[in-house]
Enzyme design. Structure first.
Site, PDB file in Angstrom:
ATOM      1  CD  GLU A 104      13.232  25.583  26.169  1.00  0.00           C
ATOM      2  OE1 GLU A 104      13.094  25.628  27.408  1.00  0.00           O
ATOM      3  OE2 GLU A 104      12.354  25.164  25.396  1.00  0.00           O
ATOM      4  CD  GLU A 144      12.113  21.442  24.196  1.00  0.00           C
ATOM      5  OE1 GLU A 144      13.354  21.321  24.268  1.00  0.00           O
ATOM      6  OE2 GLU A 144      11.417  21.810  25.160  1.00  0.00           O
TER       7      GLU A 144
END
Length: 349
Positions: free
Chosen positions: A179, A268
């Site tokens: 991320e 995710e």
């Protein structure tokens, strides 16, 4: 030829794994937890990897060796330095047999003072355990370089070592940047060049397994990445969301990226807030699941851990790494287990 070669890899995986990890030259099996790696040669023909083989991307869609769309569903393990007890063969075995996952994600920590940045071999061992357990169960595995900031040298070293050891297997998927942050981070200037470097290093060893890349804003700027996509084959883009925080707006941006030709995978997500905590939002979760299933987009939930937060699948203090009872599961854990089992049952019909 590629399809035949990859199918053969699954049959010959036991011997290849032994050689790849510098194992027993006398032909004895390596051990990971409860069963030998030689079990790879006996993976049932009904497992996800046996059914779909090596995955690839065609026309913005992740497909199996016969060209059919493939939707993987599974669970992500927690940051590996904070949830190491679940990086075991027993945990993966249980997720396959009881939760009916078709994929698992190893979130190899690349942030902080107790991560792969300082403990390379320790974290390689954790990833190896999960990869070998997934292969022995015939499911897919994502090796996630779990970072919010760039560490290109360390990421390249780690993922190329994974490629050298396991790039011959058909079930391996790379995620080189979990991320990227939002503020001060630009896709074309910062993140795309990072991915180009890591992808080139992986491809020098493993020419064809899937690579799923992250984008800025915690892997949500897929619409921006679609304006300047990476070149190369079998490169997909991860999309992360937390259902109580991210709703129609993010889904519209994701759909824009998909329509532009990006192959998406949700490596995710949570059914709670982006903090990993807060109440469960079932209405938003169902909207996301409907969209993902309709478009054959794989999804893996965050996460298998026993932390005191509502995204955790296990209740705080749970000691067992497998064999969890219903009482061991949080509300989120019970919802995800039921969802995974129902999806697997539907596919079997």
């Amino acid at each position: 030829m590629r399809k035949v070669r990859k199918a053969f890899r699954l049959i010959a995986a036991a011997a290849a794994l032994t050689m790849a990890v510098g194992g027993c030259s006398d032909g004895q099996s390596l051990q990971t937890a409860s069963r030998p790696i030689s079990d790879l040669a006996r993976v049932p023909a009904t497992t996800p990897v046996a059914l779909h083989g090596s995955l690839s991307i065609t026309n913005g869609q992740i497909v199996g060796e016969q060209g059919e769309p493939v939707t993987l569903r599974g669970m992500s393990l927690f940051w590996s330095q904070w949830g190491p007890q679940f990086y075991t063969r027993e945990t993966v075995d249980w997720l396959v047999s009881d939760w009916k996952v078709s994929a698992v994600r190893a979130a190899i920590a690349a942030e902080g003072d107790d991560s792969a940045l300082q403990h390379f071999e320790r974290e390689i061992d954790k990833a190896s355990t999960v990869i070998e357990a997934a292969a022995a169960n015939g499911i897919y595995v994502i090796v996630d370089w779990h970072a919010h900031r760039e560490h290109p040298e360390e990421a390249e070293r780690f993922l190329t070592e994974i490629a050298r050891r396991y790039g011959h297997l058909p079930n391996l998927i790379y995620e080189p940047f979990n991320e990227p942050l939002r503020d001060g981070v630009d896709w074309s200037r910062d993140i795309k060049p990072y991915h180009q470097r890591i992808i080139a290093a992986i491809r020098a060893i493993d020419p064809d397994n899937l690579i799923i890349v992250g984008s800025p804003s915690w892997s949500q700027d897929v619409d921006i990445a679609a304006l300047d996509p990476l070149e190369g084959s079998n490169i997909g883009y991860t999309l992360h969301y937390y259902a109580a925080t991210h709703k129609d707006d993010l889904r519209a941006r994701a759909e824009q990226a998909r329509q532009a030709g990006l192959a998406l995978m949700i490596t995710e997500f949570g059914i709670v807030e982006a903090t990993g905590n807060g109440p469960i939002d079932m209405a938003s979760s169902n909207a996301w699941w409907d969209w993902a299933e309709e478009n054959h987009i794989s999804w893996l939930n965050w996460s298998i851990t026993e932390r005191d937060e509502s995204s955790a699948a296990l209740r705080p203090g749970t000691q067992a790494v497998a064999g969890w009872s219903d009482a061991d599961l949080t509300p989120a854990g019970r919802i995800l287990r039921a969802r995974l089992r129902a999806a697997a049952a539907a596919e079997e019909r």
